[in-house]
Design a protein around this motif. Sequence first.
Motif, PDB file in Angstrom:
ATOM      1  N   VAL A 147      -5.080 -29.202  14.405  1.00 12.67           N
ATOM      2  CA  VAL A 147      -3.918 -29.487  15.259  1.00 12.67           C
ATOM      3  C   VAL A 147      -2.627 -29.263  14.476  1.00 12.67           C
ATOM      4  N   LYS A 148      -2.622 -29.627  13.201  1.00 19.15           N
ATOM      5  CA  LYS A 148      -1.432 -29.393  12.372  1.00 19.15           C
ATOM      6  C   LYS A 148      -1.112 -27.901  12.302  1.00 19.15           C
ATOM      7  N   SER A 149      -2.123 -27.080  12.095  1.00 20.52           N
ATOM      8  CA  SER A 149      -1.912 -25.631  12.037  1.00 20.52           C
ATOM      9  C   SER A 149      -1.342 -25.102  13.350  1.00 20.52           C
ATOM     10  N   ALA A 150      -1.837 -25.640  14.454  1.00 20.79           N
ATOM     11  CA  ALA A 150      -1.338 -25.208  15.760  1.00 20.79           C
ATOM     12  C   ALA A 150       0.127 -25.585  15.936  1.00 20.79           C
ATOM     13  N   LEU A 151       0.513 -26.767  15.455  1.00 19.75           N
ATOM     14  CA  LEU A 151       1.909 -27.199  15.555  1.00 19.75           C
ATOM     15  C   LEU A 151       2.824 -26.337  14.689  1.00 19.75           C
ATOM     16  N   THR A 152       2.376 -26.008  13.489  1.00 20.31           N
ATOM     17  CA  THR A 152       3.206 -25.172  12.619  1.00 20.31           C
ATOM     18  C   THR A 152       3.378 -23.771  13.207  1.00 20.31           C
ATOM     19  N   ARG A 153       2.356 -23.279  13.883  1.00 20.33           N
ATOM     20  CA  ARG A 153       2.494 -21.969  14.541  1.00 20.33           C
ATOM     21  C   ARG A 153       3.508 -22.040  15.684  1.00 20.33           C
ATOM     22  N   GLN A 154       3.690 -23.234  16.223  1.00 18.78           N
ATOM     23  CA  GLN A 154       4.676 -23.432  17.291  1.00 18.78           C
ATOM     24  C   GLN A 154       6.086 -23.658  16.741  1.00 18.78           C
ATOM     25  N   ASN A 159       5.942 -30.162   6.608  1.00 19.10           N
ATOM     26  CA  ASN A 159       6.242 -31.417   5.904  1.00 19.10           C
ATOM     27  C   ASN A 159       6.568 -32.567   6.855  1.00 19.10           C
ATOM     28  N   ARG A 160       6.608 -32.297   8.146  1.00 17.94           N
ATOM     29  CA  ARG A 160       6.839 -33.344   9.137  1.00 17.94           C
ATOM     30  C   ARG A 160       5.522 -33.829   9.754  1.00 17.94           C
ATOM     31  N   ILE A 161       4.413 -33.273   9.276  1.00 17.23           N
ATOM     32  CA  ILE A 161       3.112 -33.581   9.870  1.00 17.23           C
ATOM     33  C   ILE A 161       2.178 -34.137   8.796  1.00 17.23           C
ATOM     34  N   LYS A 162       1.607 -35.288   9.066  1.00 13.32           N
ATOM     35  CA  LYS A 162       0.627 -35.898   8.174  1.00 13.32           C
ATOM     36  C   LYS A 162      -0.708 -35.981   8.899  1.00 13.32           C
ATOM     37  N   ILE A 163      -1.791 -35.719   8.175  1.00 14.94           N
ATOM     38  CA  ILE A 163      -3.116 -35.801   8.799  1.00 14.94           C
ATOM     39  C   ILE A 163      -3.951 -36.875   8.114  1.00 14.94           C
ATOM     40  N   VAL A 164      -4.751 -37.565   8.919  1.00 21.50           N
ATOM     41  CA  VAL A 164      -5.651 -38.607   8.411  1.00 21.50           C
ATOM     42  C   VAL A 164      -6.989 -38.470   9.125  1.00 21.50           C
ATOM     43  N   GLY A 165      -8.075 -38.540   8.361  1.00 22.27           N
ATOM     44  CA  GLY A 165      -9.407 -38.488   8.955  1.00 22.27           C
ATOM     45  C   GLY A 165     -10.086 -39.846   8.886  1.00 22.27           C
TER      46      GLY A 165
END
Length: 208
Positions: A147-154, A159-165
Amino acid sequence: MKNAVRLATTKFTLTLSTFVLLGTFGLAGCSTSVSNPPVADQTASLLDDDNDGVINARDLCTTTASGAEVNNDGCAEIVALNARNELHILFANNSSVIPLSFNGEVRQLSTFMKTFPATRVELKGYASPTGSDTHNIALSQARAASVKSALTRQGVQANRIKIVGFGESEPVIADSQARTEILSRRVTAGVKATEESVVMAWTIYTSK
C-alpha cells in the motif's frame, strides 16, 4: 458764494485725507502674516504596524494577516477545519497484491494527503490466524509495504508513510472461521487533519 464752495471743498479734502491717514495707521497695526498653529504634544503611539486598524498600544495580536476580519483587540477570527480519511483494504490468502477493487481506497487516501501536506499515515498490516507467526508477521508487513508503494506512485512522499506489521495478533472476530480469515487479511489506516484558516474581511472593493 465762492467762499462757501471753497469751504465745502476744504472740508471734503480734510475728511478724505483723514480717512486715508486712519486707514494707513489701521493697516500698520494689523499683521498680514499668519502665525504657525500650535502643535499638540503627542505622547501615545498611534502606530499600527500590522495595518489591521488597531493601534499597537492596544493590539493583542500584532501579526494579524492583511485583510483579516479583526475584533477590538486586533485579533483575527480563526476557523478550524477537521477532516479524516479511513483506509481498509482486504487481501487474498497469502498475497500482498492490492485487489483492483480497492484501488479507489488508495486514490482517496493519496488525494487526502496531498490536500493536507502536513499529514502522515501509519499503515497497519494484518494476516489471518493461519500459518506460522513468523510467516504472518512478514506477510502483514509486505501488505502494508504494498500500500505504501501504491501511495508513493500516486505522489505521496515516502517519508510521510510508516508501515507496521501485526501478523495474526489482532484477528477480526466474525460469525465463522472462514469469514474471520477473510476479514483479517487487511491493511488499515486512519488519517486526521486539522487546519486553521483566517476569516477575511469583506468590503465593496473586494475582487477575485
